[in-house]
Design a protein around this motif. Structure first.
Motif, mmCIF file in Angstrom:
data_model
loop_
_atom_site.group_PDB
_atom_site.id
_atom_site.type_symbol
_atom_site.label_atom_id
_atom_site.label_comp_id
_atom_site.label_asym_id
_atom_site.label_seq_id
_atom_site.Cartn_x
_atom_site.Cartn_y
_atom_site.Cartn_z
ATOM 1 N N LYS E 34 33.671 36.362 31.014
ATOM 2 C CA LYS E 34 32.719 37.458 31.117
ATOM 3 C C LYS E 34 32.186 37.513 32.530
ATOM 4 N N GLY E 35 32.107 38.714 33.026
ATOM 5 C CA GLY E 35 31.722 38.848 34.423
ATOM 6 C C GLY E 35 30.395 39.546 34.590
ATOM 7 N N PHE E 36 29.753 39.155 35.660
ATOM 8 C CA PHE E 36 28.490 39.749 36.037
ATOM 9 C C PHE E 36 28.664 40.103 37.501
ATOM 10 N N GLY E 37 28.369 41.345 37.828
ATOM 11 C CA GLY E 37 28.614 41.696 39.222
ATOM 12 C C GLY E 37 27.966 43.006 39.587
ATOM 13 N N ARG E 38 28.487 43.601 40.629
ATOM 14 C CA ARG E 38 27.951 44.879 41.090
ATOM 15 C C ARG E 38 28.019 45.955 39.997
ATOM 16 N N GLN E 39 29.059 45.824 39.227
ATOM 17 C CA GLN E 39 29.283 46.803 38.154
ATOM 18 C C GLN E 39 28.036 46.929 37.284
ATOM 19 N N PRO E 57 33.273 41.974 29.593
ATOM 20 C CA PRO E 57 34.510 41.225 29.372
ATOM 21 C C PRO E 57 35.501 41.399 30.526
ATOM 22 N N LYS E 58 36.010 40.282 30.997
ATOM 23 C CA LYS E 58 37.034 40.297 32.039
ATOM 24 C C LYS E 58 38.107 39.307 31.646
ATOM 25 N N ILE E 59 39.194 39.361 32.365
ATOM 26 C CA ILE E 59 40.276 38.401 32.157
ATOM 27 C C ILE E 59 40.473 37.622 33.448
ATOM 28 N N GLY E 84 40.148 51.322 41.357
ATOM 29 C CA GLY E 84 39.311 52.009 42.335
ATOM 30 C C GLY E 84 37.867 52.128 41.900
ATOM 31 N N LYS E 85 37.605 51.758 40.688
ATOM 32 C CA LYS E 85 36.228 51.838 40.190
ATOM 33 C C LYS E 85 35.574 50.485 40.307
ATOM 34 N N ILE E 86 34.275 50.526 40.387
ATOM 35 C CA ILE E 86 33.525 49.291 40.520
ATOM 36 C C ILE E 86 33.838 48.359 39.353
ATOM 37 N N GLY E 87 33.920 47.076 39.685
ATOM 38 C CA GLY E 87 34.193 46.105 38.633
ATOM 39 C C GLY E 87 35.644 45.698 38.524
ATOM 40 N N ASP E 88 36.451 46.098 39.495
ATOM 41 C CA ASP E 88 37.875 45.775 39.425
ATOM 42 C C ASP E 88 38.150 44.288 39.548
ATOM 43 N N GLY E 89 37.217 43.560 40.179
ATOM 44 C CA GLY E 89 37.349 42.109 40.191
ATOM 45 C C GLY E 89 37.758 41.521 41.532
ATOM 46 N N LYS E 90 38.082 40.247 41.479
ATOM 47 C CA LYS E 90 38.332 39.464 42.682
ATOM 48 C C LYS E 90 39.621 38.676 42.537
ATOM 49 N N ILE E 91 40.110 38.287 43.678
ATOM 50 C CA ILE E 91 41.213 37.315 43.705
ATOM 51 C C ILE E 91 40.817 36.231 44.697
ATOM 52 N N TRP E 92 40.971 34.995 44.310
ATOM 53 C CA TRP E 92 40.767 33.948 45.300
ATOM 54 C C TRP E 92 41.883 32.914 45.248
ATOM 55 N N VAL E 93 42.035 32.233 46.375
ATOM 56 C CA VAL E 93 43.162 31.308 46.533
ATOM 57 C C VAL E 93 42.632 29.932 46.897
ATOM 58 N N GLN F 26 25.527 37.994 43.897
ATOM 59 C CA GLN F 26 25.780 39.311 43.313
ATOM 60 C C GLN F 26 26.777 39.309 42.182
ATOM 61 N N GLY F 27 27.495 38.196 42.083
ATOM 62 C CA GLY F 27 28.478 38.201 40.994
ATOM 63 C C GLY F 27 28.768 36.803 40.522
ATOM 64 N N ILE F 28 28.999 36.662 39.252
ATOM 65 C CA ILE F 28 29.438 35.390 38.691
ATOM 66 C C ILE F 28 30.421 35.671 37.558
ATOM 67 N N THR F 29 31.177 34.642 37.256
ATOM 68 C CA THR F 29 32.121 34.742 36.145
ATOM 69 C C THR F 29 31.855 33.568 35.210
ATOM 70 N N ILE F 102 39.395 43.324 44.695
ATOM 71 C CA ILE F 102 40.534 44.137 44.259
ATOM 72 C C ILE F 102 40.299 45.628 44.519
ATOM 73 N N ARG F 103 39.089 46.086 44.213
ATOM 74 C CA ARG F 103 38.802 47.515 44.315
ATOM 75 C C ARG F 103 39.083 48.065 45.703
ATOM 76 N N THR F 104 38.594 47.311 46.734
ATOM 77 C CA THR F 104 38.651 47.835 48.101
ATOM 78 C C THR F 104 39.696 47.151 48.958
HETATM 79 N N1 LIG Z 1 30.871 35.970 43.779
HETATM 80 C C1 LIG Z 1 31.574 35.992 42.684
HETATM 81 N N2 LIG Z 1 32.045 34.848 42.188
HETATM 82 C C2 LIG Z 1 32.781 34.834 41.058
HETATM 83 N N3 LIG Z 1 33.100 35.939 40.365
HETATM 84 C C3 LIG Z 1 32.647 37.119 40.838
HETATM 85 C C4 LIG Z 1 31.864 37.206 41.984
HETATM 86 N N4 LIG Z 1 31.554 38.501 42.170
HETATM 87 C C5 LIG Z 1 32.138 39.192 41.187
HETATM 88 N N5 LIG Z 1 32.784 38.360 40.362
HETATM 89 C C6 LIG Z 1 33.571 38.734 39.209
HETATM 90 O O1 LIG Z 1 34.236 39.928 39.482
HETATM 91 C C7 LIG Z 1 33.868 40.936 38.544
HETATM 92 C C8 LIG Z 1 33.753 42.274 39.215
HETATM 93 O O2 LIG Z 1 32.803 42.224 40.249
HETATM 94 P P1 LIG Z 1 31.827 43.455 40.541
HETATM 95 O O3 LIG Z 1 30.854 42.973 41.560
HETATM 96 O O4 LIG Z 1 31.271 43.968 39.283
HETATM 97 O O5 LIG Z 1 32.720 44.600 41.132
HETATM 98 P P2 LIG Z 1 33.799 44.648 42.264
HETATM 99 O O6 LIG Z 1 34.945 43.854 41.768
HETATM 100 O O7 LIG Z 1 34.137 46.080 42.321
HETATM 101 O O8 LIG Z 1 33.191 44.088 43.464
HETATM 102 C C9 LIG Z 1 32.578 40.447 37.960
HETATM 103 O O9 LIG Z 1 32.413 40.961 36.663
HETATM 104 C C10 LIG Z 1 32.740 38.958 37.992
HETATM 105 O O10 LIG Z 1 33.503 38.514 36.881
#
Ligand SMILES: Nc1ncnc2c1ncn2[C@@H]1O[C@H](COP(=O)(O)OP(=O)(O)O)[C@@H](O)[C@H]1O
Ligand SMILES: Nc1ncnc2c1ncn2[C@@H]1O[C@H](COP(=O)(O)OP(=O)(O)O)[C@@H](O)[C@H]1O
Ligand SMILES: Nc1ncnc2c1ncn2[C@@H]1O[C@H](COP(=O)(O)OP(=O)(O)O)[C@@H](O)[C@H]1O
Lengths: 486, 112, 486, 486, 112, 112
Positions: E34-39, E57-59, E84-93, F26-29, F102-104
């Motif tokens: 589950k994600g918490f973010g800008r969305q 909910p996220k995957i 392209g919409k807010i909440g698309d998520g992140k990738i990290w390595v 601003q964001g957590i998972t 991912i979005r941007t």
């Molecule tokens: N700093 C962070 N660390 C870990 N997960 C994050 C972080 N920021 C965002 N996320 C994850 O990515 C998802 C999407 O992020 P969000 O800020 O809503 O929009 P965007 O991906 O468009 O920036 C969140 O619901 C959360 O699961």
């Protein structure tokens, strides 16, 4: 050989008649006994109708569980809620509009094909326990218990029709559009065909007007309820289109497994349970012991439907798919609903078995046409119901139901026999049944289709949920809460 | 310190846990995950249509260990989780900068 | 003191008889009244049988939920599906083979201990509403409503037997092997003991042949249904062996908590509900008002079973285990099933209480023997049912049931009293009951055990699921779909 | 215009009376017929009572599902188990203590306001099928089927009261404290108000003592059952205090969504189903065909409650909250329970609609007062029930129930009419109803409040779960098992 | 070797999986999170009171790849998961020290 | 950039989330996990037999932060998650090579 007087829905007819004859003959004290017997018979008959109504009302829970279990978790609160709300929505439409339409019809005489104005003379009655309808009398202080029992039984049947499309249209139907369907079904959609058949309308008179057997016969509603509901289910599913992802880019159907198989199976058991009220209490009298035959035939068809359904789907796809076992039993139950009082147990077994196979094949067929029906409502109710209506014309054995629809030979006293093709009844009865089927799949389907098409046009954004909501699940955006929370 | 992550078959969890206990590991964190890999999915039919079960239930085991313990622990997991059949899973090891025990605020090896 | 004529299953007996006497005496109009009364009485009796049958059929849902709730998530579609399919499978076996066997038996006279060929003279009958059976007549056009009502009630009882082993054998039973059990149980297994008791067979005649009370008495089937089902449950559990992981390397039983406790509790409520049909409708006549006593005793035993079960398990393990509360109520219900019509409410309370304790202790005992019964079916149905059969011989109070099994004193007119040990009946009745118990746990258990052993031998790979499937869960490999999907 | 003799609970009254007159007049054979008719009538009446009891008992499943569905997953085994165990606990209290108290009362004559010692003369009776109570006779061999039927129906009503507080007190109530409530409710709490109304006590006599209409009238228990249960629910919720986290630091209520919405909706359907037994079988005779009117009114009020509830909550918060749809239907059902036999269908529709709005507003009101009721039990049962009691005084139409409570005009022969304010009955009946309401919310509420307060004081650590257990969930610490396991 | 972790929208999983397959990735591990973010979350009312749905909910997709494949894989995920919409998520390595295939005991790139 | 992973008690999630918000995160998972540790499990009986509840529900919080924020964030989590009782959990910090939104398509600190 028992003869049913006039129309289907008569309470206490037989005993009441016996009593009337008696009442004239005997001395004072005997009259009092006869009076007490008639009263007792009629109150027990009413009890059976009420018990039947209760059982049918409980079927709502069964539909709700089957449909919710067979759809996705993300929409579970939405699907369950449509099935919950439909009970009241259809009810309201029927209470205020539909019931008078279907079973009164005095001012609609011409239009709906009813020729006896209700306020002139009882359309449906049997002496002092008559089912009368005069305007909105069923809402006032003078509404008799018998009239209200009749209403209750009928409203429960109507709700079954109303809830069938919530299955085929699940997971992509806007709540506010659904609400209008519920009211429309109770007020208009269901009453039309009900009036034409059970309400004393023209289809029941085709023995006279067209020489077709005893006219259209549908003991408990394979046609009036299930096929009519199935027609709406098909119309709605076509107008909505398939769920996103149901058909691959190649056009091939992809399975979207239901989120809770045990829930669906519990629902099917509840339906089986309620179905005994649906069919057996349609004798409308416990004094008509044919209810026992009806109950046994109902169980036989359901059991055989489940077993043959299981074997058939195993044969077709290799495993005893639980979803198809459920559909098999339901198809058996739907199909036996029209003929249950008129056929022998062996025929009930055969009807249930064939219905299961036909419904399963119909699922394949419907999907191949690109129509998405998440729970198989069209196949089970529409196709299974159609098959059931025709079975009367094939398997009716002439033991019960002769003179149905008040069908008499030219002499005016010999009841016309209710016999299907296999019992030497020729094509007459089958013709009456086929005509009913034709009406359902043309006029009635057309009304449903027109309704959904028009509604779709005049609703901002249409009657289908926006794609995002469908993808994310309808629960939060439409209902404000997920079905399952931690 | 290192974070050892293992993807294993669900029914191996008890054995892996016992094996880890035996090596003196005091804590692990476990997540239900779904895996996609060589094991492949399979096609089932539901209500007559086919659907693909791509993802197979797996268990992710995560544990932080002292650098010195890595080999023993990896061996222990491997030995306990192996069935020899395709889909047994993976173990990977990542470096950890810092470890804190929330209750006491202890850091590093003391926090394990 | 009411006397039951001849055999258990007579519809409309009492009133019918009264009427016959009357019909001869009175003048013409009185005859007509008497006729109407008899007809009304009989139709109401039939209604009660049908309502009872419906309630018992609904118990299938209860069994399904209890068994599925008490087993693991990974097998939930499988366990639910066995409980769903068994309804139809047992039904088919009984419809075509078992019913004639149990209640006709003319060609099996010697073998099954029935001495009155059905086709010569009705084995079970009461004048014009007789339950007759002649060959496969129950499938044809001449099947009377009464015969079909009788069939429906009986098929529902049979299905209860069939579904009991699906509990003790859950989570490791191959689908295709299970299917054969379902057919076998309906066709052969259940009918044997049913014929020997309710079908007019030798166990009901031991009052005559062995001087044991009024012969074997089992009002609604603690023995005929529950213990017989429990015996098969034990046989099956032994042949299958315990689930992987049920017993530790030390041989100690390890709990495998059920995946859905609320589901199991809902199932138990449904069983309680249906049990009123099981027991109270076993008067087979609403004119026999003992049904009210039966209903109250049933509720009392179930309630006490739940409460004492809760206290007992708290005393034994410290917490009011929900699983054992369920088992406690069910054990109370199972145990009261045989004596429910013959005992006083205080005895019903005691029987329910003791049954709960006995069943809980039986769970411990059975597990200690290395037998794995995921839902407690053997303890509840087998042990609880056995206890219930014996309770007739202990607590029968002589108020009702005298002359049961047509047991008369040497004078041929004085009905033999049905009295248990505590009411001064001596050891005679207890002896009859003990004999029934003995037969169940030797011959009937032997048949079940032999069946499963043989089937295990002749089925490729045996009747148990391969270990991998058991470990991964049976849902996907056997049913093609998980119970719960997102 | 039908007149009900003496008290509410009379079986076979009307027909029995007709028969008595007849028995004297006719010749021998007529007597026999009349006898058979009376017997048949009475057995059918008993059947209806038993069927009603069964339906009401099944409502336990409905309550269990609604309450468990509306609470959190971490407490699901706990909440379900309280709803399961309450059935037996209340039952035991009522069987041994409460039933004599409520419906016998000879030794409590002064205290409970019953003035006819039971052992001197039957308090409630109708000839040979009388409901008699003499000491603990209902437990012994001489307990008649009719007495036991009466007991069974009454115990089911009591259990409804007992289970209402398990909703408002859910998720923070200690098991061992709950157990004592169950016993207390069955033994003492419920019987008090039941004795004062249905047991022949002073509230039913206020037509005579205070000149209030026909005295307090409550057909099936909006007051006796639901408001009394709701009063206990309120008392318990106050004593326990709100769940941790229910109110924010700002004092504003925060929603804690129920963990399983479909479960709650299934529960609501089961309640609807059982409610027909609750209300319609309260005619206590199938020969009193008013049961049909009652059944229809019940369905109408429930349906309108659901629909208007849906519209009202949409209007208030923007979405058709499933929880409030459920509460709306239940409020409609609760409110129609007292007036269901006395009002016209249009009034039933209005009562159901208003009840839904009132109950929803009550939920808001109660939360604003800082009281936490996870399932809305206080609003639905307490407030809805209170409204229903008053509705008798507003909407009773004078068609049925005249002479209720044996209320006669000064001439001793003219039954007093049962008419509400809207039918020209003035304020008399409304006054009787208002008095009943006052008693419930002062004396009865006081007893419940005192009980919970005292229990809280004398229980080590109080009757509330320790905070940790509440936070972690009560399932493991209290029941030893989670509701849901993998 | 690197561990690539992506947080994506649930309904994008199929596309991401297909895209990864196309780049030759043979295995992935997926977790429901589950994600918490800008969305941001949203406020709903339930039974008349408000409640906050903070977590969406996220995957989470995790996969270990050879160093050389990182860029391709990251690109593939990005392309498939973007709406392209807010909440698309992140990738990290993250860097991985060691990788073991449980079934065979293979290590390193062979174990991928 | 660093990935901070915290295993906490479930009922502390709201407090941790609020504390993190307060530090500007601003964001957590978040993932539901099960933990095994010093806190130990407990033995329950079900239907008369004993069973071991080894694994206790925990919540895993993951967040990627800029290097500079690590200390503040770790402190914030620690302060919010601590109850002082055994089983409060752990926090660990890993190094991240690369972060993508991912979005941007933004990378690095911009992507947080
Ligand atoms: N700093 C962070 N660390 C870990 N997960 C994050 C972080 N920021 C965002 N996320 C994850 O990515 C998802 C999407 O992020 P969000 O800020 O809503 O929009 P965007 O991906 O468009 O920036 C969140 O619901 C959360 O699961
Ligand atoms: N490259 C990878 N990155 C992350 N997880 C992987 C990777 N490859 C496999 N897995 C995980 O390991 C599990 C087993 O892998 P699989 O290829 O099926 O068999 P094997 O372990 O025998 O090589 C997969 O289900 C998946 O969860
Ligand atoms: N070495 C470890 N690696 C990964 N997770 C751990 C480790 N030790 C503990 N945990 C996690 O932290 C939780 C709490 O740890 P525990 O030892 O019970 O208490 P404490 O946090 O007080 O030391 C465990 O339930 C587990 O999820």
């Amino acid at each position: 050989m028992r003869i049913k007087p006039k129309l289907k829905y008569v309470i206490g007819g037989a005993v009441g008649a016996a009593f009337s004859a008696l009442a004239i003959a005997g001395p004072a004290f005997a009259d009092e006994n006869a009076d007490a017997i008639a009263s007792l018979s009629e109150s027990t008959n009413l009890l059976w109708v009420i018990l039947g109504a209760i059982l049918v009302i409980f079927m709502q829970a069964g539909f709700a569980l089957v449909e919710t279990g067979f759809t996705q978790k993300k929409n579970a609160a939405h699907v369950m809620s449509t099935n919950f709300a439909i009970f009241g929505l259809g009810f309201v439409g029927f209470l205020f509009v539909g019931f008078p339409l279907a079973f009164g019809g005095f001012s609609y005489a011409g239009y709906f094909g009813l020729d006896t104005p209700m306020n002139a003379e009882p359309l449906i009655g049997s002496g002092n326990w008559a089912f009368l309808w005069k305007g909105w009398d069923h809402l006032g202080s003078s509404a008799s218990p018998a009239l209200l029992a009749f209403f209750l039984y009928m409203v429960a049947f109507m709700d079954t029709v109303a809830t069938i499309p919530t299955g085929s249209m699940a997971e992509r139907w806007k709540w506010k559009s659904f609400v209008i369907w519920g009211l429309f079904c109770g007020a208009i959609y269901y009453p039309i065909f009900a009036a034409w058949t059970w309400g004393g309308g023209w289809l029941g008179k085709t023995w006279d007007t067209m020489g077709l057997g005893v006219g259209y016969v549908d003991f408990a509603g394979s046609g009036v309820v299930h096929a009519v509901g199935g027609a709406a289910a098909l119309a709605g599913a076509i107008v909505l289109g398939p769920r996103i992802g149901k058909f691959g880019p190649d056009g091939k159907a992809r399975a979207i497994p239901g989120h809770n198989i045990p829930m669906a199976m519990l629902g099917c058991f509840i339906l089986l349970f309620g179905w005994f009220g649906f069919n057996a209490a349609s004798t409308f009298a416990s004094s008509d012991i044919q209810f026992a035959t009806v109950a046994a035939n109902t169980a036989i068809a359901g059991a055989l439907g489940a077993v043959i359904g299981m074997y058939w789907i195993t044969f077709r796809t290799g495993k005893p798919d639980p979803g198809m076992m459920v559909n098999g039993m339901l198809a058996g139950l739907v199909a036996i609903t029209a003929p249950c009082a008129f056929v022998s147990p062996w025929a009930a077994a055969l009807i249930g078995s064939l219905a299961a196979i036909i419904a399963i094949e119909a699922v394949f067929f419907i999907e191949k046409r690109g129509i998405d029906d998440p729970v198989g409502a069209i196949a089970v109710h529409g196709v299974g119901g159609t098959f059931g209506v025709l079975c009367v014309g094939l398997f009716a054995n002439g033991v019960y139901g002769n003179g149905w629809n008040l069908a008499f030979e030219a002499d005016g006293t010999t009841p016309i026999e209710l016999k299907g093709l296999l019992y030497g009844g020729g094509l007459g009865q089958l013709g009456a049944q086929a005509l009913g089927v034709l009406v359902i799949w043309t006029i009635i389907f057309g009304i449903a289709f027109g309704f959904f098409k028009l509604q779709n046009k005049f609703t901002k954004g249409g009657i289908r949920l926006p794609a995002e909501m469908e993808i994310e699940g309808a629960d939060i955006p439409e209902m404000g809460v997920l079905a399952y929370n931690d | 310190m290192k974070l050892i992550t293992a993807i294993i078959k669900p029914f191996k969890l008890d054995e892996v846990k016992d094996a880890l206990k035996a090596t003196g590991v005091q804590g692990i964190t476990v997540t239900e995950v779904k895996g996609f890999g060589r094991q492949g999915g399979h096609t089932e039919t539901y209500r007559g249509s086919e659907y693909q079960i791509d993802f197979i239930p797996k268990i992710k085991v995560e544990l932080v260990v002292d650098d010195g313990a890595v080999d023993t622990v990896v061996e222990a997991v491997k030995a306990a989780a192996v069935s020899g059949k395709i889909g047994d899973g993976k173990i990977w090891v990542t470096d950890i900068d810092r470890l804190v025990r929330i209750r006491t605020g202890e850091e590093g090896a003391d926090a394990i």
